[in-house]
Motif scaffolding. Structure first.
Motif, short mmCIF file in Angstrom:
data_model
loop_
_atom_site.label_atom_id
_atom_site.label_comp_id
_atom_site.label_asym_id
_atom_site.label_seq_id
_atom_site.Cartn_x
_atom_site.Cartn_y
_atom_site.Cartn_z
N ASP A 63 1.09 -2.04 -9.58
CA ASP A 63 2.35 -2.84 -8.77
C ASP A 63 1.88 -4.07 -8.53
O ASP A 63 3.01 -4.97 -8.78
CB ASP A 63 2.63 -1.82 -8.05
CG ASP A 63 3.16 -0.34 -8.49
OD1 ASP A 63 4.10 -0.43 -8.85
OD2 ASP A 63 2.22 0.35 -8.11
N ALA A 64 0.73 -4.50 -8.13
CA ALA A 64 0.49 -5.99 -7.77
C ALA A 64 0.74 -6.97 -8.96
O ALA A 64 0.99 -7.90 -8.84
CB ALA A 64 -0.77 -5.86 -7.03
N CYS B 191 5.47 -0.82 -11.45
CA CYS B 191 4.53 -0.20 -12.60
C CYS B 191 4.60 1.16 -12.37
O CYS B 191 4.98 2.11 -13.26
CB CYS B 191 3.29 -0.82 -12.68
SG CYS B 191 2.13 0.17 -13.63
N THR B 192 4.05 1.94 -11.25
CA THR B 192 4.14 3.28 -10.93
C THR B 192 5.34 3.99 -11.03
O THR B 192 5.55 5.10 -11.60
CB THR B 192 3.45 3.53 -9.66
OG1 THR B 192 2.19 2.65 -9.06
CG2 THR B 192 3.25 4.82 -9.07
N ALA B 193 6.31 3.58 -10.45
CA ALA B 193 7.85 4.08 -10.55
C ALA B 193 8.26 4.13 -12.00
O ALA B 193 8.81 5.13 -12.67
CB ALA B 193 8.71 3.40 -9.92
N ALA C 262 -4.32 4.88 -2.33
CA ALA C 262 -5.56 4.66 -1.48
C ALA C 262 -5.83 4.70 -0.14
O ALA C 262 -4.52 4.58 0.43
CB ALA C 262 -5.91 3.02 -2.14
N ARG C 263 -6.78 4.80 0.30
CA ARG C 263 -6.84 5.05 1.78
C ARG C 263 -8.06 3.97 2.30
O ARG C 263 -8.99 3.80 1.52
CB ARG C 263 -6.95 6.30 2.58
CG ARG C 263 -8.27 7.11 1.94
CD ARG C 263 -8.77 8.13 2.78
NE ARG C 263 -9.65 8.82 2.32
CZ ARG C 263 -11.16 8.62 2.49
NH1 ARG C 263 -11.04 7.59 3.36
NH2 ARG C 263 -12.00 9.11 2.12
N THR D 81 -5.86 -5.70 -4.56
CA THR D 81 -4.77 -6.33 -4.30
C THR D 81 -3.55 -5.35 -4.34
O THR D 81 -3.35 -4.67 -4.96
CB THR D 81 -4.45 -7.48 -5.59
OG1 THR D 81 -5.58 -8.54 -5.70
CG2 THR D 81 -3.33 -8.18 -5.18
N GLY D 82 -3.02 -5.54 -2.91
CA GLY D 82 -2.01 -4.61 -2.46
C GLY D 82 -2.47 -3.23 -2.44
O GLY D 82 -3.72 -2.98 -2.28
N THR D 83 -1.75 -2.03 -2.28
CA THR D 83 -1.94 -0.76 -2.13
C THR D 83 -1.95 -0.27 -3.57
O THR D 83 -1.45 -0.15 -4.25
CB THR D 83 -0.93 -0.22 -1.42
OG1 THR D 83 -0.66 -0.55 0.01
CG2 THR D 83 -1.11 1.27 -1.29
#
Length: 297
Positions: free
Chosen positions: A208-209, A214-216, A233-234, A266-268
């Motif tokens: 998504d970054a 993108c995921t949706a 991710a965690r 980069t990002g979640t």
């Protein structure tokens, strides 16, 4: 380089200009010396991991796999050797192994962590790996040889939607598509462009970054044909570190041990594991057709 240091450099154009000049003007041997002088603690810890691992994965579902990492991966992505890379997927990986897919297509194979790791665990599986960055190809071929899976491993270059469609047409079901292509997944994983995607399982790293939503978009695209599992991710913790194998780091350098597992995202980061609701058994269909033909003759 620690991820926090890189983020600080990226945040300032002047710092990036200095960094690019440093990369351009100084030979690799000098840059190595500078890195050791600037971050001795980090480099000592990283060197210990590389020494203890000796190019094998130390933990996780791919433990014992021989790797042939590029210099950049070997320097910055120690999670591959530690076995903590994408630890969020360990349960999914074990389910993939248990399912025993006869064929897997890996689009974006990189250093071969999944392509080779799955082949070691799935002794009746064939993997077709696409990797557009040719600097990875020698390492992929070497890793396949080191792990004794060359006969079931096929390496290709850049993958286009039509290439994926062609390969899927040759695979028996159930099959798996494994994709990590830095945002290209929105274009690649499109059932309109790629025949067969509706009937195979898919494990994809989404970006998504790089491509907003993108995921949706992928979830909406496959909601009618697949059961969708989203993995997020965690942060890493000391409990994730293979302390039994490298106790010195977890005991005396715990913060550095955790930082070594940083995946420089980069990002979640998110992943989707898409399980096809319709899994036609191609082999059974062929047998049924042959039986029908015999009956009509």
């Amino acid at each position: 380089m620690q991820h926090a240091t890189w983020n600080a450099i990226e945040a300032y154009p002047a710092a990036m200009s200095v960094y690019r000049a440093y990369r351009r003007l100084l030979p690799p041997s000098v840059r190595t010396l500078v890195r050791w002088l600037a971050m001795p603690r980090w480099n000592v810890a990283a060197a210990l991991v590389r020494h203890r691992a000796a190019n094998t994965v130390l933990s996780g579902p791919f433990r014992g796999m021989h790797l042939s990492l590029t210099p950049v991966s070997s320097r910055n992505l120690l999670g591959y050797l530690l076995g903590t890379q994408e630890i969020e997927l360990h349960d999914v990986v074990r389910r993939v192994i248990a399912r025993g897919y006869p064929g897997i297509i890996n689009v974006g194979a990189a250093d071969g962590y999944y392509a080779i790791g799955l082949l070691r665990q799935m002794t009746r599986t064939k993997v077709i790996a696409f990797e557009g960055a040719h600097e990875h190809h020698a390492g992929l071929a070497q890793a396949a040889e080191l792990n004794g899976v060359t006969s079931r491993f096929e390496l290709r270059g850049f993958c286009r939607p039509e290439d994926l469609s062609s390969e899927l047409a040759e695979l028996d079901s159930p099959a798996l598509v494994l994709a990590d292509i830095e945002g290209g997944e929105v274009d690649m994983l499109d059932p309109v462009k790629v025949a067969g995607l509706s009937d195979v399982d898919i494990l994809v790293e989404t970006h998504d970054a790089f491509v907003p939503n993108c995921t949706a978009k992928l979830m909406a695209r496959f909601t009618r044909t697949h059961v969708i599992e989203q993995i997020v991710a965690r942060p890493r913790s000391l409990a994730d570190f293979p302390s039994a194998i490298i106790p010195e780091l977890s005991r005396f350098m715990p913060h550095t041990a955790v930082e070594l597992m940083n995946e420089r995202r980069t990002g979640t980061q998110k992943w989707l594991y898409l399980t096809a609701k319709r899994q036609p058994d191609v082999k059974a269909a062929k047998v049924a057709t042959m039986a029908s033909n015999r009956g009509n003759s």
